[in-house]
Design a protein around this motif. Structure first.
Motif, PDB file in Angstrom:
ATOM      1  N   THR B 199      99.051  28.859 -46.602  1.00 47.79           N
ATOM      2  CA  THR B 199      99.269  30.109 -47.336  1.00 47.79           C
ATOM      3  C   THR B 199     100.716  30.159 -47.822  1.00 47.79           C
ATOM      4  N   TYR B 200     100.899  30.656 -49.037  1.00 51.75           N
ATOM      5  CA  TYR B 200     102.263  30.820 -49.554  1.00 51.75           C
ATOM      6  C   TYR B 200     103.044  31.716 -48.589  1.00 51.75           C
ATOM      7  N   GLY B 201     104.181  31.233 -48.138  1.00 49.86           N
ATOM      8  CA  GLY B 201     104.980  32.010 -47.178  1.00 49.86           C
ATOM      9  C   GLY B 201     104.876  31.495 -45.755  1.00 49.86           C
ATOM     10  N   ARG B 202     103.910  30.588 -45.511  1.00 47.59           N
ATOM     11  CA  ARG B 202     103.731  30.041 -44.150  1.00 47.59           C
ATOM     12  C   ARG B 202     104.830  29.035 -43.816  1.00 47.59           C
ATOM     13  N   CYS B 203     105.193  28.220 -44.814  1.00 49.90           N
ATOM     14  CA  CYS B 203     106.251  27.224 -44.606  1.00 49.90           C
ATOM     15  C   CYS B 203     107.452  27.590 -45.472  1.00 49.90           C
ATOM     16  N   SER B 204     108.618  27.517 -44.892  1.00 49.90           N
ATOM     17  CA  SER B 204     109.827  27.874 -45.629  1.00 49.90           C
ATOM     18  C   SER B 204     110.086  26.893 -46.762  1.00 49.90           C
ATOM     19  N   ARG B 205     110.548  27.419 -47.881  1.00 50.65           N
ATOM     20  CA  ARG B 205     110.915  26.565 -49.009  1.00 50.65           C
ATOM     21  C   ARG B 205     112.386  26.182 -48.967  1.00 50.65           C
ATOM     22  N   TRP B 206     113.117  26.663 -47.955  1.00 50.14           N
ATOM     23  CA  TRP B 206     114.554  26.410 -47.884  1.00 50.14           C
ATOM     24  C   TRP B 206     114.806  24.915 -47.699  1.00 50.14           C
ATOM     25  N   GLY B 207     115.527  24.342 -48.640  1.00 56.16           N
ATOM     26  CA  GLY B 207     115.829  22.917 -48.559  1.00 56.16           C
ATOM     27  C   GLY B 207     114.763  22.030 -49.176  1.00 56.16           C
ATOM     28  N   VAL B 208     113.780  22.635 -49.810  1.00 54.19           N
ATOM     29  CA  VAL B 208     112.801  21.860 -50.560  1.00 54.19           C
ATOM     30  C   VAL B 208     113.154  22.048 -52.041  1.00 54.19           C
ATOM     31  N   VAL B 209     113.397  20.951 -52.736  1.00 58.45           N
ATOM     32  CA  VAL B 209     113.791  21.049 -54.150  1.00 58.45           C
ATOM     33  C   VAL B 209     112.695  21.806 -54.896  1.00 58.45           C
ATOM     34  N   ALA B 210     113.107  22.835 -55.640  1.00 55.54           N
ATOM     35  CA  ALA B 210     112.131  23.731 -56.246  1.00 55.54           C
ATOM     36  C   ALA B 210     111.535  23.157 -57.524  1.00 55.54           C
ATOM     37  N   PHE B 211     110.235  23.312 -57.663  1.00 54.98           N
ATOM     38  CA  PHE B 211     109.548  23.050 -58.937  1.00 54.98           C
ATOM     39  C   PHE B 211     109.184  24.409 -59.517  1.00 54.98           C
ATOM     40  N   ALA B 212     108.208  25.098 -58.930  1.00 54.54           N
ATOM     41  CA  ALA B 212     107.842  26.438 -59.389  1.00 54.54           C
ATOM     42  C   ALA B 212     107.791  27.331 -58.146  1.00 54.54           C
ATOM     43  N   SER B 213     108.848  28.099 -57.980  1.00 48.25           N
ATOM     44  CA  SER B 213     109.089  28.781 -56.706  1.00 48.25           C
ATOM     45  C   SER B 213     107.948  29.664 -56.223  1.00 48.25           C
ATOM     46  N   SER B 214     107.229  30.297 -57.135  1.00 48.84           N
ATOM     47  CA  SER B 214     106.195  31.229 -56.688  1.00 48.84           C
ATOM     48  C   SER B 214     104.910  30.505 -56.323  1.00 48.84           C
ATOM     49  N   ASP B 239     111.337  31.941 -41.726  1.00 56.09           N
ATOM     50  CA  ASP B 239     112.716  31.544 -42.011  1.00 56.09           C
ATOM     51  C   ASP B 239     113.377  32.691 -42.770  1.00 56.09           C
ATOM     52  N   ARG B 240     114.370  33.305 -42.167  1.00 53.52           N
ATOM     53  CA  ARG B 240     114.992  34.451 -42.832  1.00 53.52           C
ATOM     54  C   ARG B 240     115.777  34.035 -44.074  1.00 53.52           C
ATOM     55  N   LEU B 241     116.017  32.725 -44.222  1.00 51.00           N
ATOM     56  CA  LEU B 241     116.739  32.269 -45.415  1.00 51.00           C
ATOM     57  C   LEU B 241     115.825  32.065 -46.620  1.00 51.00           C
ATOM     58  N   ASP B 242     114.525  32.175 -46.413  1.00 51.34           N
ATOM     59  CA  ASP B 242     113.588  32.144 -47.536  1.00 51.34           C
ATOM     60  C   ASP B 242     112.961  33.533 -47.617  1.00 51.34           C
ATOM     61  N   SER B 243     113.325  34.283 -48.651  1.00 55.25           N
ATOM     62  CA  SER B 243     112.850  35.673 -48.766  1.00 55.25           C
ATOM     63  C   SER B 243     111.338  35.760 -48.896  1.00 55.25           C
ATOM     64  N   THR B 244     110.705  34.655 -49.318  1.00 58.70           N
ATOM     65  CA  THR B 244     109.254  34.695 -49.472  1.00 58.70           C
ATOM     66  C   THR B 244     108.535  34.162 -48.234  1.00 58.70           C
ATOM     67  N   SER B 245     109.305  33.787 -47.227  1.00 56.15           N
ATOM     68  CA  SER B 245     108.713  33.349 -45.966  1.00 56.15           C
ATOM     69  C   SER B 245     108.164  34.578 -45.237  1.00 56.15           C
ATOM     70  N   VAL B 246     107.024  34.400 -44.586  1.00 52.86           N
ATOM     71  CA  VAL B 246     106.383  35.557 -43.960  1.00 52.86           C
ATOM     72  C   VAL B 246     106.589  35.516 -42.449  1.00 52.86           C
ATOM     73  N   ASP B 247     106.987  36.655 -41.924  1.00 52.01           N
ATOM     74  CA  ASP B 247     107.313  36.744 -40.497  1.00 52.01           C
ATOM     75  C   ASP B 247     106.045  36.949 -39.674  1.00 52.01           C
ATOM     76  N   LEU B 248     105.345  35.833 -39.461  1.00 54.58           N
ATOM     77  CA  LEU B 248     104.106  35.862 -38.666  1.00 54.58           C
ATOM     78  C   LEU B 248     104.189  34.733 -37.648  1.00 54.58           C
ATOM     79  N   ALA B 249     103.654  34.984 -36.479  1.00 56.58           N
ATOM     80  CA  ALA B 249     103.648  33.926 -35.470  1.00 56.58           C
ATOM     81  C   ALA B 249     102.769  32.780 -35.963  1.00 56.58           C
ATOM     82  N   VAL B 250     103.158  31.557 -35.617  1.00 63.19           N
ATOM     83  CA  VAL B 250     102.355  30.395 -35.986  1.00 63.19           C
ATOM     84  C   VAL B 250     101.285  30.208 -34.917  1.00 63.19           C
ATOM     85  N   PRO B 251      99.999  30.256 -35.316  1.00 62.78           N
ATOM     86  CA  PRO B 251      98.932  30.117 -34.307  1.00 62.78           C
ATOM     87  C   PRO B 251      98.888  28.686 -33.761  1.00 62.78           C
TER      88      PRO B 251
END
Lengths: 493, 494
Positions: B199-214, B239-251
């Motif tokens: 799901t978008y937001g499950r993995c942080s995009r911080w440090g991944v070279v961006a193609f299409a951020s959304s 990851d609080r450094l990725d604003s689109t990261s979602v604050d949910l516990a990883v099952p």
């Protein structure tokens, strides 16, 4: 934004042209650097004057894969400013990317707010002295990143880049086109600066670039249709703002009166020549390709967040002005002078608390501010404290010293410090209110000057000569009221 | 020792704990295999021998003390899109020549914290733009699979072609990958591997070279569903450094894989039945439904009416964001610089030399659709389509559907240097026809190898899940994997 004319044309502000009168229409975009420890979207310091490229994080340098994270403090500062401008706070706003290439713009875009700014419409009141109060509409305030700095004079054919400022938070405060003279523009910038400084949201240092203005100027027949505007970029002093507006309005009038038309363009003000020159035309204008920044979610907060900030807002200049007039019975003009900065206003209040308001205002404005200005000091490094100045005023109020002696006393306290009452005591500066002593002096003078006594009976205003003699005899310490009273009795006036 | 490279993640860990072999041995086995295979397959753009061996040694020391994280000693390949400190990070592009970041991506940092070992950086389409891994500045990756009786080189899919090929050919135990329009799932399907786009937001995009951020979202490519669950558990997290990261516990994803599909309602979208779709794909799809049904799932016909607009809308949104994201590669700060007589000329020279044809095409498309006068007609409209696509999915999920089964790709792997696709980029873009809708909606989806075409080439099925319900995808994916029961090991020709 649809343009609405809110002002009634005022002939006093018209500019004479060869073909008739002209009226200026001015709107300002003020870029104010937010007072914050770190940048808008990164943790780097915002400290001014550090070595080039020392306040730069991976985000500021736009390293691959880096992402912006909103600095909550900057959001609070923007909301506080919006509240200070009596503006609508938007609980949901959106960050957009403004795309253009420039070496000091590492991302290749500036993160700004385009369609949905954090603050909407507001109002600023200008006290134009004799011309009364003028209301200037605020169109919006939005958050955006500052760019870095290009340095062109270090190398024959290369430019250097300093990214210390890259990503620093700015508030762009956009006025409505409600300003009608360079003086109003100057007053508007000063007022915005005062409000920002009261709020502590921007230090307002124009020399350091913390506050700068883009000025939109057009001219028209008084009250007529709005003309085509030119935007003068990056004006960083109030004096330059006035000069740039005056020059630009005259330039446009000359073109129009010669049958030409104004090209909408961006211009630069050259402070050396005092002229504006074209920077780029509308055709060359960038297509910024604004679109919502997908790295950032919409900025959202609730009413409680705003209410909490509103609750802790300091008293603002307009409110302080009105309170000073009511509470201390001083004139509106004096109040305006006293509130020019929070520290000045606080100093006045410390002096005036429990004392005569008018007397305090006179002393603070004329003696104290006058002296500070002369010595290029300000309240924070003044050699004299509010307590000391209050002490001097107390001595005047209790008739222990005259106004004239008070000025001498002020000089002593300014130069040497010390408690005013002690100084008066130790240096025998107290005025003589002892009627017996004064009567004795007067009797001596009357008996020594029979000719003057005859003259004063015919020309009562000559009493001033007798007052002078008594003051001389008393070395200025006789209470002038008592002297006047006894003289009148003795001379039968 | 060559058997070591064939072990699953779970088995590597068991073996390490039981001291049957050391992390250094597993790592060396992989490094040897890479040395032998990479000249042919071109899966790695950078092999980090020294770093791999020292990380493995560190793992062995921890294991000796009875310590170690969830992936201790597991050798992984990392897509070149992830920033890895001090190591090759060029997004498969010439423009990032020589770039080695001073920082580590959130995801790879998670993996190293859990004890994983980095073997090297994996080839990919330039800036993740491509469906065949032929746009890489480092040359095409070759699919380890070949049609039976043929020696023709096939593409591994893209953009995570290096990741898929390396996993398929046993050049790593698992690989990181990213998916913007299908870049994990399509190569997984082409190589007989398992790929999940969370799901978008499950993995942080911080440090991944961006193609299409959304749309960008990272995920693993592995050989089994279980490995996929293990790897994603380590990669994911707030990851609080990725604003689109979602604050949910990883099952505990691994705990979900044997949950089965009993009682699950599986949707079959009629819009995914395309004209001219090969029979083999249709047959595979029916087979997949039958397997799920056999294990107790309820099969439902559903409609996702805006599906047909997804690909055109995607090719507006993704290039628009890319045109802005790639503006930072200007020759000023890092990477390639080709000088010119003015700053504008330097930009032009650098970007003309640094970006390949496909990247340039997308930057141009993106710049165009964001331009004044076109923005509303293209970008705004595409965003509206996106909202409708999202709503399509919300509707079926609200109606009780738990997951959706579709083919992963419209065909099996095609040949390297396919002239038809070269002549018409849209033909290449059609590879993503079944996958882009998922990115547009931000949903999780997994591609699981499920069958083979007539030539013996792998084919995959795609399961699409509810937001943040990757667990159901692992459970259903495992049923397909188990039911298919096929060996997707490529026949070694290299």
């Amino acid at each position: 934004m649809s343009l609405v004319d809110t002002r009634t044309p005022d002939p006093k502000k018209f500019i004479k042209g060869a073909t008739g009168d002209w009226e200026m229409v001015i709107g300002l975009e003020i870029h104010a650097q937010i007072t914050s420890e770190s940048k808008l979207f990164s943790g780097s310091s915002t400290k001014f004057g550090n070595a080039p490229n020392s306040n730069v994080s991976f985000v500021d340098a736009a390293m691959p894969g880096m992402l912006p994270t909103i600095n909550q403090e900057c959001v609070r500062q923007a909301v506080r400013t919006g509240l200070g401008l009596k503006a609508k706070i938007n609980n949901r706003s959106i960050f957009d990317r403004k795309n253009y290439f420039y070496p000091d713009l590492p991302q290749g875009y500036q993160i700004s707010q385009f369609k949905d700014p954090i603050v909407g419409e507001g109002i600023v009141y200008l006290d134009m002295g004799k011309d009364g109060e003028v209301e200037i509409g605020i169109e919006r305030l939005h958050l955006e990143q500052d760019a870095g700095k290009s340095i062109h004079d270090q190398h024959p054919n290369m430019s250097f880049i300093d990214l210390n400022r890259s990503g620093v938070a700015l508030m762009e405060i956009v006025s409505k086109p409600d300003i009608r003279s360079s003086e109003e523009a100057r007053t508007y910038i000063a007022k915005i600066r005062t409000i920002l400084r009261y709020l502590g949201t921007c230090d307002g240092n124009m020399e350091q670039g913390s506050l700068r203005a883009d000025i939109n100027v057009s001219v028209r027949a008084p009250g007529g249709e709005f003309g085509t505007r030119c935007e003068i970029k990056n004006v960083n002093s109030m004096r330059f703002a006035v000069a740039a507006i005056e020059y630009e309005a005259r330039r446009q009038i000359d073109i129009l009166e010669d049958g030409g038309k104004i090209d909408q363009e961006t211009r630069l003000f050259d402070s050396k020549s005092g002229k504006t020159r074209s920077m780029r035309s509308k055709e060359e204008a960038h297509d910024y390709r604004y679109f919502p920044d997908p790295d950032l979610l919409p900025l959202e907060f609730d009413d409680e967040f705003v209410a909490a900030l509103a609750k802790d807002l300091p008293e603002l200049p307009d409110e302080k002005h009105d309170r000073f007039v009511n509470e201390y019975s001083i004139t509106s003009y004096d109040a305006s002078v006293l509130i020019s900065s929070r520290s000045n206003a606080d100093f006045f209040e410390n002096v005036a608390k429990g004392r005569d308001g008018k007397l305090s205002a006179n002393w603070v404005i004329n003696e104290f501010f006058g002296r500070l200005a002369k010595e290029e000091l300000d309240v924070s490094n003044s050699p004299i404290s509010a307590k000391q100045l209050g002490g001097i005023i107390d001595l005047i109020s209790s008739s222990d010293i005259s106004g004239k002696i008070a000025k001498d006393l002020f000089e002593i306290v300014w130069g040497e410090g010390g408690d005013p009452a002690d100084i008066v005591e130790k240096r025998s500066m107290k005025q003589v209110s002892d009627t017996g002593a004064i009567e004795k002096m007067i009797d001596d003078i009357i008996s020594a000057n029979p000719e003057q006594v005859e003259k004063v009976k015919l020309k009562p205003q000559l009493i001033g000569w007798f007052v002078g003699q008594v003051m001389k005899a008393s070395q200025g310490k006789a209470n002038p009221q008592a002297v006047n009273k006894i003289l009148k009795e003795k001379l039968g006036l | 020792m060559s058997d070591l490279i064939k072990l699953s993640l779970a088995d590597i860990q068991k073996g390490l704990k039981a001291k049957k072999f050391s992390a250094s041995e597993v790592t060396s086995a992989y490094l040897n295999e890479i040395d032998a295979a990479n000249p042919k397959l071109n899966a790695y753009v950078s092999i980090e021998n020294e770093q791999a061996l020292s990380m493995a040694k560190a793992s062995d020391e921890k294991l000796a003390k009875g310590e170690g994280g969830a992936l201790e000693g597991v050798p992984l390949g990392i897509k070149d899109l992830f920033a890895t400190k001090g190591a090759h990070t060029q997004a498969g592009s010439h423009i990032l020549d020589g770039f080695k970041p001073e920082y580590e991506s959130f995801i790879t940092n998670n993996l190293w914290q859990d004890g994983a070992v980095m073997l090297g950086k994996l080839n990919m389409d330039e800036f993740a733009m491509g469906s065949s891994n032929e746009t890489s500045y480092y040359g095409a990756v070759i699919n380890p699979h070949r049609a039976s009786g043929s020696n023709k080189d096939l593409v591994p899919g893209g953009s995570s072609g290096g990741s898929a090929a390396a996993v398929s050919a046993f050049l790593c135990a698992g690989a990181t990958a990213t998916d913007t329009g299908g870049s994990i799932r399509q190569p997984a399907a082409f190589t007989g591997t398992v790929g999940i786009k969370p799901t978008y937001g499950r993995c942080s995009r911080w440090g991944v070279v961006a193609f299409a951020s959304s749309l960008d979202q990272a995920g693993p490519i592995t050989r089994t569903v279980e490995d996929s669950a293990l790897m994603l558990a380590s990669m994911a997290g707030f990851d609080r450094l990725d604003s689109t990261s979602v604050d949910l516990a990883v099952p505990d994803f691994a705990a979900a894989i044997e949950r089965g599909v009993k009682g699950l309602r599986i949707g079959v979208p009629k819009e995914y039945r395309m004209d001219g779709m090969p029979d083999e794909i249709e047959k595979l799809w029916q087979q997949g439904l039958a397997w799920l049904k056999d294990e107790g799932a309820i099969i439902k016909d559903i409609s996702l009416p805006h599906t047909k607009y997804a690909l055109p809308a995607y090719y507006i949104v993704a290039p628009a964001e890319a045109s802005s994201n790639l503006a930072r590669y200007d020759g000023v700060k890092y990477g390639l610089r080709v000088n010119g007589d003015s700053i504008d000329e330097m930009y032009e020279n650098t970007r003309a030399a640094g970006f390949g044809a496909e990247v340039q095409r997308r930057v141009l498309i993106g710049t165009y659709v964001l331009s004044a006068g076109y923005y509303d007609a293209y970008y705004v409209k595409a965003q509206k389509v996106r909202t409708l696509i999202k709503r399509d999915f919300e509707t079926v999920f609200n109606d009780g559907i738990d997951a959706i089964l579709t083919p992963a790709t419209p065909s099996a792997a095609f040949g390297v240097n396919d002239q038809e696709m070269k002549a018409d980029p849209v033909k290449m873009y059609l590879n993503d026809i079944f996958t882009v809708t998922v990115n547009m909606a931000g949903l999780p989806a997994i591609a699981v190898p499920a069958g083979k075409d007539n030539a013996g080439l792998p084919l995959g099925l795609q399961l699409i899940g509810k937001p943040f319900d990757e667990e159901t995808l692992f459970a259903a994916g495992r049923v397909i994997e188990r039911s298919a029961g096929l060996d997707f090991t490529p026949k070694k020709w290299w």
